[in-house]
Design an enzyme around this catalytic site. Structure first.
Site, short mmCIF file in Angstrom:
data_model
loop_
_atom_site.label_atom_id
_atom_site.label_comp_id
_atom_site.label_asym_id
_atom_site.label_seq_id
_atom_site.Cartn_x
_atom_site.Cartn_y
_atom_site.Cartn_z
N GLU A 94 0.82 -1.31 -0.02
CA GLU A 94 -0.06 0.21 -0.16
C GLU A 94 0.74 1.13 -0.05
O GLU A 94 0.68 2.25 -0.63
CB GLU A 94 -1.00 0.11 1.13
CG GLU A 94 -2.07 -1.08 1.34
CD GLU A 94 -1.30 -2.33 1.84
OE1 GLU A 94 -2.14 -3.22 1.81
OE2 GLU A 94 -0.14 -2.48 2.50
N GLU A 141 5.58 -5.17 -10.11
CA GLU A 141 6.91 -4.94 -9.88
C GLU A 141 7.92 -5.82 -10.70
O GLU A 141 8.81 -5.50 -11.32
CB GLU A 141 7.13 -5.40 -8.61
CG GLU A 141 6.48 -4.11 -7.57
CD GLU A 141 6.59 -4.29 -6.13
OE1 GLU A 141 6.95 -5.59 -5.69
OE2 GLU A 141 6.07 -3.26 -5.17
N ARG A 146 8.84 -12.43 2.73
CA ARG A 146 8.05 -11.20 2.72
C ARG A 146 8.43 -10.45 4.12
O ARG A 146 8.55 -9.09 4.13
CB ARG A 146 6.59 -11.49 2.94
CG ARG A 146 5.77 -10.17 3.06
CD ARG A 146 5.54 -9.49 1.55
NE ARG A 146 4.50 -8.46 1.64
CZ ARG A 146 4.52 -7.60 0.77
NH1 ARG A 146 5.25 -7.62 -0.27
NH2 ARG A 146 3.39 -6.64 0.81
N LEU A 192 15.87 -5.53 3.21
CA LEU A 192 14.62 -4.66 2.65
C LEU A 192 15.14 -3.91 1.55
O LEU A 192 16.27 -3.40 1.35
CB LEU A 192 14.21 -3.77 3.81
CG LEU A 192 13.24 -4.53 4.59
CD1 LEU A 192 13.08 -3.56 5.87
CD2 LEU A 192 12.02 -5.28 4.32
N GLY A 193 14.10 -3.31 0.51
CA GLY A 193 14.44 -2.76 -0.49
C GLY A 193 15.46 -3.10 -1.73
O GLY A 193 15.75 -2.20 -2.48
N GLU A 194 15.45 -4.53 -1.83
CA GLU A 194 16.39 -4.89 -3.00
C GLU A 194 15.83 -5.68 -3.71
O GLU A 194 16.44 -6.46 -4.74
CB GLU A 194 17.58 -5.74 -2.44
CG GLU A 194 18.39 -4.86 -1.38
CD GLU A 194 19.81 -5.61 -1.16
OE1 GLU A 194 20.95 -4.96 -1.59
OE2 GLU A 194 19.76 -6.70 -0.46
#
Length: 430
Positions: A71, A348, A279, A319-321
């Site tokens: 979200e 994505e 996740r 995270l973020g990769e």
């Protein structure tokens, strides 16, 4: 501007308000324990109780509330579009999960503020609104917090719901309490829906039809995920010529399916490599232990482990990769689709021209997956055996290129949902 003529509040709402007030101390203890376990500092946990840790920006302020990572990411394009037309506009983004907070720290544009969202309790809501005083409140997808909705409306703050979606289960539950549903929905100045089905549903629940618009899925019009080009170049030699796939955003019980599929895949292609991206990276210890117990040679991203010729599974517990992994891998399983969480974002990996596989439980993106499957841009797999068969059949197959090209075409052809959403929000602000 505020939504006119709200429907009267119901006894059920009053019961909810009383229960959340009485149980506030218990709710706070549960939330504090959960966020502490996720490594959130005590000062930031206090944000959940309406205690700010940042000053309010000067000027007009738009508050976006997005629960978790998906979200939150869907709001970025809308935020960027709003600020292109008004660079001085202040933006406050609240999220609920620690994972989303970490993502916000990396992806939120400069000048925007992130806080954990306030609980839907009297004190938290009152303190939050008193400090931030937003000029517009924007809830995302299925965020229906009764006290916050009522409190925002009472304060004369226009309220919007964007990228709205209603699952069949949610619709059934709201249909059982139609007067309460109407009381809450009638306080929204506008509801921007992903599909006509959701638009018809919210109108049926009591939202005036002129306030409901179908704009499409914001996640479809989001920009591609960020990619570290230098890191991609560093990793590429260790992956060259190896059959490679990614299992993205896995949940408990899905790692067992992925492991079983990879077992069959490696029987056919012994040098195959799986990049496993859970996740919730805080589950990595448990996942690694289970994989090692199954006999896999595991390397772990967060530990700085190298990918060697012996590595069979690379645990991408950071995270973020995800953009990096989508860039490197030709085939992606979008997980969250074998367990009842509703599936995750297929756009994505599509931006990176990945061949996309998914399980059967994709209610969160039902329209997108149906369209992608129909256009040969994705394929559904029912279990570990189906998954392994697809992995094997796509190796050195023209179907692989077909899936990749169709996925990329689907993503780039996505509509203008974010510009339509930004235009609707500007209208409320003005």
């Amino acid at each position: 501007m505020r939504a006119p003529d709200p429907a009267p509040l119901t006894p059920l709402y009053q019961v909810y308000a009383a229960m959340t007030a009485l149980s506030a101390p218990i709710i706070q203890r549960v939330v504090r324990r959960k966020l502490s376990a996720a490594g959130v500092p005590p000062g930031r946990i206090a944000e959940r109780f309406g205690q700010p840790t940042a000053p309010r920006p000067a000027g007009r302020l738009v508050w976006f509330h997005a629960v978790s990572v998906g979200e939150f990411l869907s709001t970025l394009g809308v935020i960027e579009t709003l600020r292109e037309s008004d660079p001085a506009l202040g933006i406050l983004v609240t999220t609920t999960t620690a994972t989303a907070a970490g993502m916000a720290r990396k992806r939120l544009p400069s000048g925007c503020v992130h806080q954990f969202s306030p609980l839907d309790t009297p004190g938290a809501t009152r303190r939050f609104l008193a400090h931030w005083r937003p000029d517009l409140a924007v809830f995302v997808e299925s965020e229906i917090w009764p006290r916050q909705i009522v409190s925002v409306h009472r304060a004369g703050i226009p309220l919007a719901l964007i990228n709205a979606r209603l699952s069949a289960g949610s619709l059934r539950r709201w249909s059982r309490v139609p007067r309460t549903a109407r009381a809450l929905l009638s306080r929204f100045a506008c509801v921007l829906c992903q599909t006509d089905t959701t638009r018809d549903a919210v109108i049926g629940l009591g939202l005036p039809s002129e306030r409901a618009v179908t704009t499409g899925d914001l996640k479809a019009s989001s920009d591609p995920l960020p990619l570290d080009e230098e890191e991609a170049a560093r990793l590429a030699p260790s992956l060259a010529r190896r059959p490679l796939w990614v299992a993205a955003s896995t949940h408990p019980e899905e790692e067992e399916i992925v492991s079983a599929a990879h077992r069959r895949f490696t029987e056919r292609y012994p040098d195959a490599l799986l990049i496993l991206a859970p996740r919730h990276p805080d589950r990595a210890d448990v996942i690694e232990a289970a994989l090692v117990a199954e006999g896999w040679a595991v390397a772990r991203r967060s530990a700085g482990d190298a990918i060697t010729g012996e590595t069979q599974i690379y645990l991408a517990d950071t995270l973020g990769e995800m953009g990096l992994w989508y860039h490197l891998a030709p085939i992606v399983l979008v997980a969250g689709s074998f367990v009842p969480v509703g599936g995750h974002n297929p756009y994505e990996p599509a931006h990176f021209s990945c061949a996309i596989l998914h399980g059967p439980l994709v209610a969160n993106f039902a329209r997108a997956y149906a369209d992608m499957d129909g256009q040969w841009a994705a394929r559904e797999v029912g279990n570990a055996t189906d998954l392994s068969e697809q992995l094997i059949s796509l190796q050195d197959s023209a179907d692989l290129v077909t899936l990749q090209q169709a996925a990329h075409g689907f993503a780039t052809a996505a509509g203008s949902a974010r510009t339509d959403a930004a235009a609707a929000l500007r209208k409320l602000l003005n």
